[in-house]
Design an enzyme around this catalytic site. Structure first.
Site, mmCIF file in Angstrom:
data_model
loop_
_atom_site.group_PDB
_atom_site.id
_atom_site.type_symbol
_atom_site.label_atom_id
_atom_site.label_comp_id
_atom_site.label_asym_id
_atom_site.label_seq_id
_atom_site.Cartn_x
_atom_site.Cartn_y
_atom_site.Cartn_z
ATOM 1 N N GLU A 1 0.029 27.580 17.034
ATOM 2 C CA GLU A 1 0.276 28.938 16.720
ATOM 3 C C GLU A 1 -0.725 29.843 16.343
ATOM 4 O O GLU A 1 -1.911 29.376 15.653
ATOM 5 C CB GLU A 1 1.219 29.162 15.366
ATOM 6 N N GLN B 1 -6.238 31.584 0.497
ATOM 7 C CA GLN B 1 -5.117 31.579 1.664
ATOM 8 C C GLN B 1 -3.809 30.734 1.136
ATOM 9 O O GLN B 1 -2.678 31.305 1.289
ATOM 10 C CB GLN B 1 -5.929 30.755 2.833
HETATM 11 P P1 FAD Z 1 17.524 34.264 9.783
HETATM 12 O O1 FAD Z 1 17.530 33.004 10.620
HETATM 13 O O2 FAD Z 1 17.934 35.396 10.032
HETATM 14 O O3 FAD Z 1 17.418 33.852 8.160
HETATM 15 C C1 FAD Z 1 16.835 34.593 7.176
HETATM 16 C C2 FAD Z 1 17.773 34.481 5.686
HETATM 17 O O4 FAD Z 1 18.990 34.981 6.042
HETATM 18 C C3 FAD Z 1 17.897 33.248 5.623
HETATM 19 O O5 FAD Z 1 18.056 32.998 4.144
HETATM 20 C C4 FAD Z 1 19.338 32.780 6.192
HETATM 21 O O6 FAD Z 1 20.066 31.630 5.574
HETATM 22 C C5 FAD Z 1 20.187 34.059 5.918
HETATM 23 N N1 FAD Z 1 21.076 34.293 6.988
HETATM 24 C C6 FAD Z 1 20.903 34.074 8.322
HETATM 25 N N2 FAD Z 1 22.158 34.216 8.836
HETATM 26 C C7 FAD Z 1 23.188 34.802 8.001
HETATM 27 C C8 FAD Z 1 24.434 35.530 7.993
HETATM 28 N N3 FAD Z 1 24.963 35.167 9.219
HETATM 29 N N4 FAD Z 1 24.902 35.811 6.809
HETATM 30 C C9 FAD Z 1 24.120 35.847 5.689
HETATM 31 N N5 FAD Z 1 22.793 35.294 5.705
HETATM 32 C C10 FAD Z 1 22.287 34.871 6.837
HETATM 33 N N6 FAD Z 1 7.738 36.876 10.869
HETATM 34 C C11 FAD Z 1 7.180 37.768 11.736
HETATM 35 O O7 FAD Z 1 7.381 38.952 11.231
HETATM 36 N N7 FAD Z 1 6.535 37.577 12.649
HETATM 37 C C12 FAD Z 1 6.320 36.424 13.415
HETATM 38 O O8 FAD Z 1 5.589 36.356 14.314
HETATM 39 C C13 FAD Z 1 6.894 35.229 12.416
HETATM 40 N N8 FAD Z 1 6.654 33.810 13.059
HETATM 41 C C14 FAD Z 1 7.150 32.896 11.995
HETATM 42 C C15 FAD Z 1 7.077 31.630 12.834
HETATM 43 C C16 FAD Z 1 7.736 30.536 12.170
HETATM 44 C C17 FAD Z 1 7.736 29.182 12.745
HETATM 45 C C18 FAD Z 1 8.607 30.831 10.855
HETATM 46 C C19 FAD Z 1 8.997 29.619 10.091
HETATM 47 C C20 FAD Z 1 8.532 32.078 10.315
HETATM 48 C C21 FAD Z 1 7.976 33.273 11.092
HETATM 49 N N9 FAD Z 1 8.057 34.317 10.451
HETATM 50 C C22 FAD Z 1 7.283 35.643 11.450
HETATM 51 C C23 FAD Z 1 8.767 34.907 9.515
HETATM 52 C C24 FAD Z 1 10.128 34.982 9.396
HETATM 53 O O9 FAD Z 1 10.555 36.181 10.275
HETATM 54 C C25 FAD Z 1 10.716 35.222 7.978
HETATM 55 O O10 FAD Z 1 10.608 33.969 7.190
HETATM 56 C C26 FAD Z 1 11.987 35.897 7.638
HETATM 57 O O11 FAD Z 1 12.071 36.269 6.346
HETATM 58 C C27 FAD Z 1 13.264 35.211 8.441
HETATM 59 O O12 FAD Z 1 13.219 35.067 9.599
HETATM 60 P P2 FAD Z 1 14.314 33.878 10.352
HETATM 61 O O13 FAD Z 1 14.282 34.499 11.705
HETATM 62 O O14 FAD Z 1 14.287 32.737 9.800
HETATM 63 O O15 FAD Z 1 15.823 34.737 9.765
#
Ligand code: FAD
Length: 285
Positions: A16, A209
């Site tokens: 990444e 970090q």
């Molecule tokens: P979701 O899958 O939507 O989950 C977020 C929260 O909502 C969880 O607690 C989940 O249990 C809950 N949830 C999900 N669906 C529902 C539902 N239907 N009803 C109620 N609750 C629900 N961020 C950036 O801004 N840019 C990036 O490039 C970036 N890259 C990342 C790469 C990786 C590998 C990871 C692990 C994270 C990255 N992030 C990035 C951070 C990420 O955007 C955050 O962790 C964000 O808070 C959650 O994103 P998610 O896609 O996991 O969300």
């Protein structure tokens, strides 16, 4: 190539990188990628600013990874601050550049900005991408639960929804205790989630970090890890080397336990990625 097809021959190795900050010349990322490509990762993913104000850098960098370096690329796409129209525009740009993989994310909340309201969860974006493109969709997951989650049970339930919406592979948040990953992986299998899960490994090379990352992610720090940081915090070179050794020991253990893949958070640092890859390269054969 769609990166989900790579898991037929495990384990996958991906990197990444992030677009350079506005104060850093944009060319620096191309130099970084040029050095990383010699480590022959299976694919490289590129992060995307949560606020949607990305100056198009993510897709341009993916384009260079794919079309100049010949390495598969995956573009991150957080959706909370994107309209459907803008999301569609980003998908069209990806497809025009021949990029076939997107990491569909919700993105972190910005207390100073109102979400657009078109997407509430990453699963909404996953469905949207599947309806509007033929792209391979990757999702994020959290071995120690997402900071907003009530419990591991609700975390896994929502993850199952995201996978059912159309994710064909997952990448975890960083973690420092492999036991957390193994427990999580087993829970996903019990819940019927059967897509490959890459373990996200972040080599820690300075104390600030890691304090920042722990504050954002809630990652637990095992005692042996804290002892290393405390002992070498005033010796940057020793701390860097100890951080590399720790990441290598995590990767060796994960591969010995048949992990689907390793996703290395390179922090745009080819020196550290090279040291790690040199130590484990024969394990990926
Ligand atoms: P979701 O899958 O939507 O989950 C977020 C929260 O909502 C969880 O607690 C989940 O249990 C809950 N949830 C999900 N669906 C529902 C539902 N239907 N009803 C109620 N609750 C629900 N961020 C950036 O801004 N840019 C990036 O490039 C970036 N890259 C990342 C790469 C990786 C590998 C990871 C692990 C994270 C990255 N992030 C990035 C951070 C990420 O955007 C955050 O962790 C964000 O808070 C959650 O994103 P998610 O896609 O996991 O969300």
């Amino acid at each position: 190539m769609k990166t989900d097809s790579l898991f037929n021959v495990k384990p996958v190795l991906s990197f990444e990188v992030f677009p350079p900050k506005s104060t850093t010349p944009v060319e620096s990322i191309y130099k970084t990628i040029d050095e990383l490509k010699h480590l022959t990762p299976d694919f490289i993913s590129v992060t995307y600013g949560a606020g949607g104000s990305n100056n198009n850098a993510t897709i341009d960098i993916c384009d260079a990874i794919k079309n100049k370096c010949g390495i598969e690329a995956a573009a991150h796409l957080p959706c909370l601050y994107l309209t459907k129209e803008r999301a569609l525009g980003e998908l069209e740009r990806l497809m025009a550049a021949g990029i076939q993989n997107v990491l569909a994310l919700r993105g972190d909340r910005n207390p100073e900005a109102e979400p657009c309201g078109d997407f509430h969860h990453a699963s909404d974006l996953v469905s949207f991408i599947r309806e509007n493109s033929d792209l391979n969709v990757i999702g994020a997951c959290y071995p120690e639960t997402h900071p907003e989650s009530e419990s591991m049970v609700s975390e896994i339930r929502h993850l199952r929804q995201k996978v059912d919406a159309g994710c064909s592979q997952l990448i975890t948040q960083l973690f420092f205790d492999n036991e957390d990953f193994y427990r999580f992986y087993e829970n996903t299998r019990i819940a019927g989630i059967d897509v490959p899960i890459e373990a996200g490994i972040m080599p820690v090379t300075n104390k600030k970090q890691i304090q920042r990352m722990v504050a954002i992610t809630n990652a637990k720090l095992p005692k042996k890890f804290v002892r290393i940081m405390d002992k070498y915090e005033n010796d940057p070179v020793a701390l860097r080397d100890a951080g590399i050794a720790y990441a290598v020991s995590q990767i060796v253990d994960l591969i010995a336990n048949d992990v689907d893949g390793i996703h290395l958070y390179t922090m745009n640092n080819p020196f550290i990625a090279t040291k790690i890859c040199e130590a484990v390269q024969t394990l990926f054969k």
